[in-house]
Design an enzyme around this catalytic site. Structure first.
Site, PDB file in Angstrom:
ATOM      1  N   CYS A   2       0.907  -1.210   0.082  1.00 28.66           N
ATOM      2  CA  CYS A   2      -0.034  -0.152   0.023  1.00 28.66           C
ATOM      3  C   CYS A   2       1.021   1.144   0.042  1.00 28.66           C
ATOM      4  O   CYS A   2       1.918   1.194   0.623  1.00 28.66           O
ATOM      5  CB  CYS A   2      -0.737   0.094   1.271  1.00 28.66           C
ATOM      6  SG  CYS A   2      -1.682  -1.585   1.642  1.00 28.66           S
ATOM      7  N   ARG A  27       4.618   0.072  -6.478  1.00 31.69           N
ATOM      8  CA  ARG A  27       4.809  -0.779  -5.172  1.00 31.69           C
ATOM      9  C   ARG A  27       3.744  -1.879  -5.248  1.00 31.69           C
ATOM     10  O   ARG A  27       3.845  -2.822  -4.268  1.00 31.69           O
ATOM     11  CB  ARG A  27       4.273   0.016  -4.023  1.00 31.69           C
ATOM     12  CG  ARG A  27       5.406   1.037  -3.635  1.00 31.69           C
ATOM     13  CD  ARG A  27       5.016   2.280  -2.568  1.00 31.69           C
ATOM     14  NE  ARG A  27       4.579   1.497  -1.346  1.00 31.69           N
ATOM     15  CZ  ARG A  27       5.508   1.663  -0.465  1.00 31.69           C
ATOM     16  NH1 ARG A  27       6.513   2.401  -0.419  1.00 31.69           N
ATOM     17  NH2 ARG A  27       5.170   0.978   1.027  1.00 31.69           N
ATOM     18  N   TRP A  74      -3.327  -2.685  -0.936  1.00 26.88           N
ATOM     19  CA  TRP A  74      -2.838  -3.853  -1.684  1.00 26.88           C
ATOM     20  C   TRP A  74      -3.406  -4.824  -0.599  1.00 26.88           C
ATOM     21  O   TRP A  74      -3.367  -4.774   0.488  1.00 26.88           O
ATOM     22  CB  TRP A  74      -1.437  -4.312  -1.257  1.00 26.88           C
ATOM     23  CG  TRP A  74      -0.974  -5.423  -1.979  1.00 26.88           C
ATOM     24  CD1 TRP A  74      -0.720  -5.943  -3.254  1.00 26.88           C
ATOM     25  CD2 TRP A  74      -0.664  -6.434  -1.361  1.00 26.88           C
ATOM     26  NE1 TRP A  74      -0.390  -7.295  -3.426  1.00 26.88           N
ATOM     27  CE2 TRP A  74      -0.386  -7.624  -2.095  1.00 26.88           C
ATOM     28  CE3 TRP A  74      -0.845  -7.134   0.027  1.00 26.88           C
ATOM     29  CZ2 TRP A  74       0.030  -8.938  -1.900  1.00 26.88           C
ATOM     30  CZ3 TRP A  74      -0.377  -8.268   0.581  1.00 26.88           C
ATOM     31  CH2 TRP A  74       0.096  -9.166  -0.598  1.00 26.88           C
ATOM     32  N   ASN A  98      -1.383   2.058   6.067  1.00 29.25           N
ATOM     33  CA  ASN A  98      -0.535   0.673   5.483  1.00 29.25           C
ATOM     34  C   ASN A  98      -0.299  -0.022   6.658  1.00 29.25           C
ATOM     35  O   ASN A  98      -0.118   0.402   8.048  1.00 29.25           O
ATOM     36  CB  ASN A  98       0.599   1.479   5.041  1.00 29.25           C
ATOM     37  CG  ASN A  98       0.642   1.964   3.739  1.00 29.25           C
ATOM     38  OD1 ASN A  98      -0.341   2.197   3.086  1.00 29.25           O
ATOM     39  ND2 ASN A  98       1.754   2.488   3.324  1.00 29.25           N
ATOM     40  N   GLY A  99      -0.152  -1.451   6.647  1.00 30.58           N
ATOM     41  CA  GLY A  99       0.123  -2.311   7.742  1.00 30.58           C
ATOM     42  C   GLY A  99      -1.244  -3.192   8.027  1.00 30.58           C
ATOM     43  O   GLY A  99      -2.037  -3.216   7.234  1.00 30.58           O
ATOM     44  N   GLU A 478      15.883 -18.711  -9.123  1.00 27.70           N
ATOM     45  CA  GLU A 478      15.611 -17.228  -9.397  1.00 27.70           C
ATOM     46  C   GLU A 478      15.013 -17.340 -10.632  1.00 27.70           C
ATOM     47  O   GLU A 478      13.929 -16.494 -11.260  1.00 27.70           O
ATOM     48  CB  GLU A 478      16.955 -16.531  -9.237  1.00 27.70           C
ATOM     49  CG  GLU A 478      16.808 -15.296  -9.779  1.00 27.70           C
ATOM     50  CD  GLU A 478      16.025 -14.281  -9.118  1.00 27.70           C
ATOM     51  OE1 GLU A 478      15.359 -14.610  -8.356  1.00 27.70           O
ATOM     52  OE2 GLU A 478      15.677 -12.954  -9.787  1.00 27.70           O
ATOM     53  N   LYS A 482      11.297 -15.665 -11.255  1.00 25.61           N
ATOM     54  CA  LYS A 482      11.025 -14.490 -12.370  1.00 25.61           C
ATOM     55  C   LYS A 482      10.258 -14.749 -13.397  1.00 25.61           C
ATOM     56  O   LYS A 482       9.117 -14.033 -13.673  1.00 25.61           O
ATOM     57  CB  LYS A 482      12.447 -14.189 -12.962  1.00 25.61           C
ATOM     58  CG  LYS A 482      12.587 -12.726 -13.193  1.00 25.61           C
ATOM     59  CD  LYS A 482      13.523 -11.860 -12.207  1.00 25.61           C
ATOM     60  CE  LYS A 482      12.716 -11.839 -10.869  1.00 25.61           C
ATOM     61  NZ  LYS A 482      13.649 -11.311  -9.769  1.00 25.61           N
ATOM     62  N   GLU A 485       6.503 -15.047 -12.003  1.00 29.25           N
ATOM     63  CA  GLU A 485       5.863 -13.913 -11.534  1.00 29.25           C
ATOM     64  C   GLU A 485       5.492 -12.816 -12.501  1.00 29.25           C
ATOM     65  O   GLU A 485       4.748 -11.963 -12.509  1.00 29.25           O
ATOM     66  CB  GLU A 485       6.671 -13.187 -10.251  1.00 29.25           C
ATOM     67  CG  GLU A 485       7.946 -12.507 -10.770  1.00 29.25           C
ATOM     68  CD  GLU A 485       8.715 -11.672  -9.578  1.00 29.25           C
ATOM     69  OE1 GLU A 485       9.939 -11.512  -9.458  1.00 29.25           O
ATOM     70  OE2 GLU A 485       7.735 -10.946  -8.761  1.00 29.25           O
ATOM     71  N   HIS A 501      13.923 -37.940  -8.637  1.00 24.13           N
ATOM     72  CA  HIS A 501      13.307 -38.379  -7.498  1.00 24.13           C
ATOM     73  C   HIS A 501      11.944 -38.068  -7.463  1.00 24.13           C
ATOM     74  O   HIS A 501      11.622 -37.892  -6.233  1.00 24.13           O
ATOM     75  CB  HIS A 501      14.096 -37.627  -6.269  1.00 24.13           C
ATOM     76  CG  HIS A 501      15.712 -38.226  -6.243  1.00 24.13           C
ATOM     77  ND1 HIS A 501      15.975 -39.538  -5.971  1.00 24.13           N
ATOM     78  CD2 HIS A 501      16.788 -37.648  -6.414  1.00 24.13           C
ATOM     79  CE1 HIS A 501      17.309 -39.482  -5.818  1.00 24.13           C
ATOM     80  NE2 HIS A 501      17.800 -38.443  -6.305  1.00 24.13           N
ATOM     81  N   LYS A 601       5.905  -4.173  -4.391  1.00 22.62           N
ATOM     82  CA  LYS A 601       7.170  -4.257  -4.200  1.00 22.62           C
ATOM     83  C   LYS A 601       7.919  -4.296  -3.058  1.00 22.62           C
ATOM     84  O   LYS A 601       9.096  -4.987  -3.014  1.00 22.62           O
ATOM     85  CB  LYS A 601       7.603  -2.717  -5.126  1.00 22.62           C
ATOM     86  CG  LYS A 601       9.316  -2.466  -5.299  1.00 22.62           C
ATOM     87  CD  LYS A 601      10.038  -3.361  -6.162  1.00 22.62           C
ATOM     88  CE  LYS A 601      11.190  -2.975  -6.180  1.00 22.62           C
ATOM     89  NZ  LYS A 601      11.785  -4.146  -7.111  1.00 22.62           N
TER      90      LYS A 601
HETATM   91  C1  F6R Z   1      10.820 -11.133  -6.892  1.00 25.98           C
HETATM   92  C2  F6R Z   1      11.128  -9.956  -5.897  1.00 25.98           C
HETATM   93  C3  F6R Z   1      10.807 -10.593  -4.560  1.00 25.98           C
HETATM   94  C4  F6R Z   1      11.834  -9.643  -3.421  1.00 25.98           C
HETATM   95  C5  F6R Z   1      11.279 -10.191  -1.973  1.00 25.98           C
HETATM   96  C6  F6R Z   1      12.121  -9.462  -1.025  1.00 25.98           C
HETATM   97  O1  F6R Z   1      11.438 -10.530  -8.170  1.00 25.98           O
HETATM   98  O2  F6R Z   1      11.325  -9.004  -6.090  1.00 25.98           O
HETATM   99  O3  F6R Z   1      10.939 -11.876  -4.355  1.00 25.98           O
HETATM  100  O4  F6R Z   1      13.047  -9.909  -3.690  1.00 25.98           O
HETATM  101  O5  F6R Z   1      10.083  -9.624  -1.830  1.00 25.98           O
HETATM  102  O6  F6R Z   1      12.179  -7.967  -1.135  1.00 25.98           O
HETATM  103  P1  F6R Z   1      13.342  -7.172  -0.612  1.00 25.98           P
HETATM  104  O7  F6R Z   1      14.550  -7.310  -1.229  1.00 25.98           O
HETATM  105  O8  F6R Z   1      12.878  -5.962  -0.649  1.00 25.98           O
HETATM  106  O9  F6R Z   1      13.286  -7.611   0.976  1.00 25.98           O
END
Ligand code: F6R
Length: 606
Positions: A2, A27, A74, A98-99, A478, A482, A485, A501, A601
């Protein structure tokens, strides 16, 4: 997650609120709204979905007022509907939040018994109603807010507006960031200083437990015991220009292309003499460290996994990776000579922050590796190191991940040196390997069109597997994260040896496997896994160097030739095409790659 914005000044608030909310779009959110006050009356407009829906509503039904608050939500409690969007209001109080209010159910029950009426499914609605109750009892604005926050459990950043008072925004912060921006005749509020880029650079960061009353006369800040307190102003260097896409179609593509420059800065830092002293980490007793715990979430956790190989290999230090969200649930033992390293782009991720607090409480050595040095983790960690990635606005972490890796590699090298595990010659080889990385990344960026063709094939498949061995295992994780998402293609990352396995039963013609296999000592083993997949009709996309591709490239469905780099630095190189693969797949599918659905974000709830 948010986003909050507030405005008190001489101009109409709603266009300014809307513009600032646009800067918070990155965000992640699923509804938005604003409240203004005109002629003493509260005007609230809200819309589910993208900000453009709110903007359209405001064109049809404009609202006036030179004071206002705005929010991008959010959803946590209650669906992403207009009624659940913020601001949430009572008769005389309008609030953005927020929160999470953890004890909202008890408060709600009590308020309902006392005759208060709830409209939404949110936890937030208890805040304006509680405050309304204290106002109804005759308390002042200040006392009503203080009584309200004293009853709240959880984390919050809150802005309050009051009917019949167009000269007061009240703020409260506990666990979620909130800043006040100052310019000559205007005061701004935001959950992220970024939202104020181009409006002001003079910022006051509220501390946990603070409340603040903003009026045209000035701002009064109170600490957690509601006593007046002074919080100093700082200058932030975010420019409106930093928020533009610089000719790229998406922030994600821009940020992928910024990697050579961002990495060069990070590499320059870690390859300079005494860089840890200069970064004020000099007092950390690195020579006494006997083990390293690495903690993060999502992509940051994969950076931790990769780094654990480096700490073991370069420094012969036991390296253990932890998913930050799970860490404290198993009563972890914090040994006095262990170093806990927290990796986070935002520095606000609730799970990582809570793991950091656990280590601090247990008196463990702690060091955070962060992009946002004004974040809560930066403030609370004993030591922190910047990753030099600059602003990362696309929801998916790209340049932050590779910059995190450079700093972690630099730290592992430094520990290798201190522990006399590396000869001068070996150290120089790693250093040279790092210095060559930006040039190699430029070569990979030139492969974008080739990668787009592979993405075209991937988008025709509902699933994909990513496999690798050694350092390519976390890199595969990773790559899969990527892809899922950004393109919503179901993808799994896995250690290549694990395939037989169980997961190999999934393999069929429409289930491709992305194989990460530099031509190193593990190549032949991974080659056998490829053959197992091919004999079950599974398509293969092979990422390797010229030698690997020469060996098996002709036998696979797609191949991509990557530069041969120092074996320990392959994760940084092999990540770049995986980022582009995810990006192109999302674009081909017509998706909003910068704001994937349901994602935020900065994940500020546990
Ligand atoms: C994936 C992504 C998330 C962040 C995770 C941690 O592309 O961006 O998996 O890596 O939410 O976020 P931070 O690094 O801000 O703690």
């Amino acid at each position: 997650m948010c986003g909050i914005i507030g405005y008190l000044g001489k101009n109409e608030a709603s266009p300014i609120l809307l513009e600032s909310l646009r800067r918070l779009e990155y965000r992640g959110y699923d509804s938005a709204g604003i409240t203004t006050i005109h002629n003493g009356k509260l005007f609230v407009k809200k819309a589910a979905g993208r900000l453009v829906n709110l903007a359209d509503l405001l064109v049809k039904e404009p609202i006036r007022g030179k004071i206002g608050i705005g929010h991008t939500r959010w959803a946590t409690h209650g669906k992403a509907t207009t009624i659940n969007a913020h601001p949430q209001s009572s008769n005389n109080v309008s609030v953005v939040h927020n929160g999470i209010i953890e004890n909202y159910k008890e408060i709600k029950k009590q308020l309902i018994e006392e005759g208060y009426f709830f409209r939404s499914e949110t936890d937030t609605e208890v805040i304006p109603l509680l405050c309304q109750k204290f106002l109804d009892q005759g308390y002042s604005y200040t006392d009503s807010v203080h009584q309200t926050v004293d009853l709240l459990k959880g984390q919050y950043a809150i802005c309050f507006l009051f009917e019949n008072n167009d000269d007061l925004i009240f703020l409260a912060r506990s666990g979620s960031p909130l800043v006040i921006g100052h310019s000559r005749s205007t005061t701004y509020v935001a959950s992220d200083a970024l939202a104020l880029a181009g409006l002001t650079k003079e910022i006051t960061y509220l501390e946990d437990g603070d409340t603040a009353a903003i009026s045209r006369e000035g701002t009064t800040i109170f600490d957690s015991s509601h006593k007046n307190v002074h919080r100093s102003k700082t200058f932030v260097s975010i420019n409106a220009i930093d928020l533009q896409k610089g000719g790229f179609k998406h922030y994600m593509l821009k940020e992928i292309h910024e990697q050579p420059k961002a990495l060069a800065k990070a590499i320059q830092t870690v390859t300079s003499e005494n860089w840890l002293d200069e970064a004020s980490v000099g007092n950390l007793p690195l020579d006494e460290i006997e083990g390293v715990n690495l903690l993060g979430c999502g992509t940051a956790e994969y950076a931790c996994m990769i780094a654990s190989y480096w700490f073991e290999n370069l420094a012969k230090l036991p390296g253990r990776t932890e998913i930050a969200s799970e860490f404290k649930y198993r009563d972890p033992i914090i040994k006095p000579n262990d170093l806990s390293i927290f990796v986070s782009q935002s520095g606000e991720t609730a799970d990582t922050l809570s793991a950091l607090r656990y280590v601090i409480k247990n008196k463990g050595h702690n060091l955070s590796i962060l992009n946002n040095l004004a974040s809560t983790m930066a403030k609370e960690s004993t030591y922190s190191l910047p990753i030099h990635a600059d602003l990362e606005l696309s929801v998916a972490s790209t340049k932050a991940f590779t910059c995190q890796l450079v700093i972690l590699a630099g730290l592992a090298l430094e520990l290798g040196k201190i522990r006399k595990n590396l000869s001068r010659k070996e150290y120089e080889q790693y250093r040279e390997g790092l210095l060559n990385l930006p040039g190699y990344i430029n070569i990979i960026l030139d492969l974008s069109e080739e990668i787009r063709k592979i993405a075209q094939f991937l988008t025709e498949c509902p699933n994909a597997l990513f496999i690798g061995r050694g350092l390519m295992f976390p890199t595969a994780l990773e790559g899969a994260l990527k892809l899922k998402e950004i393109s919503y293609i179901h993808a799994e990352g896995m250690a290549a040896g694990e395939l037989k396995h169980g997961p190999i039963s999934l393999i069929e013609r429409t289930f491709p496997t992305v194989v990460l296999a530099p031509s190193d000592y593990l190549f032949d083993k991974t080659k056998s896994n490829m053959e197992e997949i091919q004999s079950r009709n599974g398509p293969i996309i092979l990422l390797s160097d010229a030698r690997g591709i020469d060996d098996v490239g002709k036998d696979v469905d797609f191949s991509l030739t990557l530069p041969k780099v120092h074996p320990l630095l392959t994760p940084i190189i092999y990540t770049i095409p995986l980022q582009l693969l995810a990006y192109h797949s999302g674009v081909i599918k017509g998706l909003d790659v910068d704001n994937p659905r349901h994602l935020a974000k900065s994940v500020t709830v546990e």
